[in-house]
Write a protein that holds these residues in place. Structure first.
Motif, PDB file in Angstrom:
ATOM      1  N   TYR A   4       0.884  -1.177  -0.148  1.00 17.93           N
ATOM      2  CA  TYR A   4       0.077  -0.014   0.072  1.00 17.93           C
ATOM      3  C   TYR A   4       0.670   1.230   0.045  1.00 17.93           C
ATOM      4  CZ  TYR A   4      -4.574  -2.129   0.629  1.00 17.93           C
ATOM      5  OH  TYR A   4      -5.828  -2.709   0.522  1.00 17.93           O
ATOM      6  N   GLU A   5       2.009   1.050   0.808  1.00 20.95           N
ATOM      7  CA  GLU A   5       2.733   2.421   0.739  1.00 20.95           C
ATOM      8  C   GLU A   5       3.488   2.835  -0.640  1.00 20.95           C
ATOM      9  OE1 GLU A   5       6.931   4.034   2.988  1.00 20.95           O
ATOM     10  OE2 GLU A   5       6.040   1.986   3.698  1.00 20.95           O
ATOM     11  N   ARG A   6       4.149   1.552  -1.126  1.00 21.42           N
ATOM     12  CA  ARG A   6       4.226   1.671  -2.503  1.00 21.42           C
ATOM     13  C   ARG A   6       3.458   2.310  -3.482  1.00 21.42           C
ATOM     14  NH1 ARG A   6       6.782  -3.425  -1.347  1.00 21.42           N
ATOM     15  NH2 ARG A   6       5.127  -4.290  -2.412  1.00 21.42           N
ATOM     16  N   ALA A   7       2.191   1.732  -3.471  1.00 19.60           N
ATOM     17  CA  ALA A   7       0.996   2.266  -4.324  1.00 19.60           C
ATOM     18  C   ALA A   7       0.779   3.526  -4.249  1.00 19.60           C
ATOM     19  CB  ALA A   7      -0.345   1.501  -4.013  1.00 19.60           C
ATOM     20  N   VAL A   8       0.756   4.208  -3.023  1.00 19.45           N
ATOM     21  CA  VAL A   8       0.451   5.490  -2.454  1.00 19.45           C
ATOM     22  C   VAL A   8       1.417   6.609  -2.960  1.00 19.45           C
ATOM     23  CG1 VAL A   8      -0.064   7.181  -0.524  1.00 19.45           C
ATOM     24  CG2 VAL A   8      -1.531   5.003  -0.721  1.00 19.45           C
ATOM     25  N   ARG A   9       2.967   6.064  -2.732  1.00 16.16           N
ATOM     26  CA  ARG A   9       3.900   6.952  -3.273  1.00 16.16           C
ATOM     27  C   ARG A   9       3.914   6.905  -4.745  1.00 16.16           C
ATOM     28  NH1 ARG A   9       7.827   8.061   0.333  1.00 16.16           N
ATOM     29  NH2 ARG A   9       7.633   6.963   2.390  1.00 16.16           N
ATOM     30  N   GLN A  10       3.642   5.853  -5.459  1.00 13.80           N
ATOM     31  CA  GLN A  10       3.513   5.952  -7.063  1.00 13.80           C
ATOM     32  C   GLN A  10       2.333   6.773  -7.366  1.00 13.80           C
ATOM     33  OE1 GLN A  10       3.480   1.966  -8.805  1.00 13.80           O
ATOM     34  NE2 GLN A  10       3.184   2.809 -10.653  1.00 13.80           N
ATOM     35  N   PHE A  11       1.288   6.535  -6.654  1.00 15.64           N
ATOM     36  CA  PHE A  11       0.026   7.635  -7.272  1.00 15.64           C
ATOM     37  C   PHE A  11       0.507   9.285  -6.713  1.00 15.64           C
ATOM     38  CE2 PHE A  11      -3.578   9.952  -5.541  1.00 15.64           C
ATOM     39  CZ  PHE A  11      -4.550  10.075  -6.495  1.00 15.64           C
ATOM     40  N   LEU A  12       1.114   9.421  -5.594  1.00 21.01           N
ATOM     41  CA  LEU A  12       1.590  10.778  -5.361  1.00 21.01           C
ATOM     42  C   LEU A  12       2.508  11.371  -6.486  1.00 21.01           C
ATOM     43  CD1 LEU A  12       1.532  10.654  -1.699  1.00 21.01           C
ATOM     44  CD2 LEU A  12      -0.129  11.558  -2.655  1.00 21.01           C
ATOM     45  N   ASP A  13       3.539  10.546  -6.672  1.00 20.24           N
ATOM     46  CA  ASP A  13       4.559  10.806  -7.757  1.00 20.24           C
ATOM     47  C   ASP A  13       3.592  11.205  -9.030  1.00 20.24           C
ATOM     48  OD1 ASP A  13       6.655  10.496  -6.270  1.00 20.24           O
ATOM     49  OD2 ASP A  13       6.969   8.523  -6.891  1.00 20.24           O
ATOM     50  N   TRP A  14       2.665  10.459  -9.227  1.00 21.96           N
ATOM     51  CA  TRP A  14       1.930  10.507 -10.616  1.00 21.96           C
ATOM     52  C   TRP A  14       1.261  11.913 -10.704  1.00 21.96           C
ATOM     53  CZ3 TRP A  14      -3.246  11.312 -11.388  1.00 21.96           C
ATOM     54  CH2 TRP A  14      -3.670  11.478 -12.694  1.00 21.96           C
ATOM     55  N   CYS A  15       0.757  12.368  -9.351  1.00 20.51           N
ATOM     56  CA  CYS A  15       0.090  13.455  -9.110  1.00 20.51           C
ATOM     57  C   CYS A  15       0.873  14.591  -9.338  1.00 20.51           C
ATOM     58  CB  CYS A  15      -0.581  13.597  -7.827  1.00 20.51           C
ATOM     59  SG  CYS A  15      -1.909  12.595  -7.537  1.00 20.51           S
ATOM     60  N   THR A  45       3.489  14.656 -11.302  1.00 25.14           N
ATOM     61  CA  THR A  45       3.982  14.995 -12.690  1.00 25.14           C
ATOM     62  C   THR A  45       2.685  15.420 -13.570  1.00 25.14           C
ATOM     63  OG1 THR A  45       3.501  12.520 -13.028  1.00 25.14           O
ATOM     64  CG2 THR A  45       5.756  13.225 -12.494  1.00 25.14           C
ATOM     65  N   SER A  46       1.384  15.068 -12.943  1.00 30.20           N
ATOM     66  CA  SER A  46       0.292  15.505 -13.905  1.00 30.20           C
ATOM     67  C   SER A  46      -0.267  17.064 -13.227  1.00 30.20           C
ATOM     68  CB  SER A  46      -0.994  14.440 -13.404  1.00 30.20           C
ATOM     69  OG  SER A  46      -0.349  13.148 -13.840  1.00 30.20           O
ATOM     70  N   GLY A  47       0.407  17.700 -12.539  1.00 33.83           N
ATOM     71  CA  GLY A  47       0.248  19.057 -12.080  1.00 33.83           C
ATOM     72  C   GLY A  47      -0.906  19.187 -10.929  1.00 33.83           C
ATOM     73  N   ILE A  48      -0.993  18.016 -10.433  1.00 28.34           N
ATOM     74  CA  ILE A  48      -1.726  18.133  -9.062  1.00 28.34           C
ATOM     75  C   ILE A  48      -0.853  18.290  -7.907  1.00 28.34           C
ATOM     76  CG2 ILE A  48      -3.476  16.797  -7.616  1.00 28.34           C
ATOM     77  CD1 ILE A  48      -4.033  15.107 -10.312  1.00 28.34           C
ATOM     78  N   GLU A  49      -0.810  19.433  -7.331  1.00 27.03           N
ATOM     79  CA  GLU A  49       0.020  19.724  -6.334  1.00 27.03           C
ATOM     80  C   GLU A  49      -0.595  19.747  -5.060  1.00 27.03           C
ATOM     81  OE1 GLU A  49       2.007  23.345  -7.224  1.00 27.03           O
ATOM     82  OE2 GLU A  49       2.687  22.693  -9.394  1.00 27.03           O
ATOM     83  N   ASP A  50      -2.116  19.981  -4.726  1.00 28.88           N
ATOM     84  CA  ASP A  50      -2.652  19.897  -3.328  1.00 28.88           C
ATOM     85  C   ASP A  50      -3.559  18.696  -3.414  1.00 28.88           C
ATOM     86  OD1 ASP A  50      -3.889  20.570  -1.123  1.00 28.88           O
ATOM     87  OD2 ASP A  50      -4.600  22.456  -1.938  1.00 28.88           O
ATOM     88  N   LEU A  51      -3.475  17.705  -2.485  1.00 31.24           N
ATOM     89  CA  LEU A  51      -4.311  16.656  -2.322  1.00 31.24           C
ATOM     90  C   LEU A  51      -5.753  16.944  -2.210  1.00 31.24           C
ATOM     91  CD1 LEU A  51      -2.102  14.492   0.273  1.00 31.24           C
ATOM     92  CD2 LEU A  51      -2.762  14.251  -2.279  1.00 31.24           C
ATOM     93  N   ARG A  52      -6.094  18.343  -1.891  1.00 33.17           N
ATOM     94  CA  ARG A  52      -7.486  18.490  -1.890  1.00 33.17           C
ATOM     95  C   ARG A  52      -8.091  18.779  -3.246  1.00 33.17           C
ATOM     96  NH1 ARG A  52      -5.887  22.976   2.710  1.00 33.17           N
ATOM     97  NH2 ARG A  52      -4.464  23.653   0.872  1.00 33.17           N
ATOM     98  N   GLY A  53      -7.239  18.873  -4.095  1.00 36.01           N
ATOM     99  CA  GLY A  53      -7.922  19.110  -5.508  1.00 36.01           C
ATOM    100  C   GLY A  53      -7.928  17.849  -6.407  1.00 36.01           C
ATOM    101  N   VAL A  54      -7.617  16.734  -5.424  1.00 36.04           N
ATOM    102  CA  VAL A  54      -7.650  15.392  -6.387  1.00 36.04           C
ATOM    103  C   VAL A  54      -8.980  15.078  -6.410  1.00 36.04           C
ATOM    104  CG1 VAL A  54      -7.162  12.981  -6.084  1.00 36.04           C
ATOM    105  CG2 VAL A  54      -5.278  14.620  -5.497  1.00 36.04           C
ATOM    106  N   MET A  55      -9.526  14.304  -7.678  1.00 33.48           N
ATOM    107  CA  MET A  55     -11.051  14.176  -7.958  1.00 33.48           C
ATOM    108  C   MET A  55     -11.040  12.874  -8.264  1.00 33.48           C
ATOM    109  SD  MET A  55     -12.396  17.082  -7.219  1.00 33.48           S
ATOM    110  CE  MET A  55     -13.493  18.256  -7.712  1.00 33.48           C
ATOM    111  N   PRO A  56     -12.124  12.205  -8.055  1.00 38.89           N
ATOM    112  CA  PRO A  56     -12.450  10.696  -8.657  1.00 38.89           C
ATOM    113  C   PRO A  56     -11.871  10.557 -10.069  1.00 38.89           C
ATOM    114  CG  PRO A  56     -14.391  11.364  -7.241  1.00 38.89           C
ATOM    115  CD  PRO A  56     -13.525  12.623  -7.620  1.00 38.89           C
ATOM    116  N   GLY A  57     -12.084  11.547 -10.956  1.00 42.24           N
ATOM    117  CA  GLY A  57     -11.533  11.599 -12.175  1.00 42.24           C
ATOM    118  C   GLY A  57     -10.065  11.331 -12.435  1.00 42.24           C
TER     119      GLY A  57
END
Length: 71
Positions: free
Chosen positions: A9-20, A22-34
């Protein structure tokens, strides 16, 4: 509770945060289901891996909501 599951789970979350980042999502509050859907589309691997990543991301955001970090 399983240490292997926690590590996965830690690896998965880190990978997701890295993707965020690089995708320009800098604030976790801005993450949407899409955004999570786009991450899943980007993720290489089979269905079990995608389900594991989704479960890890869901657990991560549940924790953030419980601790009042995000709404």
């Amino acid at each position: 509770r399983n240490p292997h599951t926690r590590a996965a789970y830690e690896r998965a979350v880190r990978q997701f945060l890295d993707w965020c980042s690089t995708s320009g999502i800098e604030d976790l509050r801005g993450v949407m289901p899409g955004d999570v859907g786009r991450y899943q589309d980007h993720l290489a691997g089979g269905i079990p891996k995608k389900k594991q990543h989704l479960a890890a991301i869901r657990r991560f955001f549940d924790l953030l909501v419980t601790r009042h970090v995000v709404i």
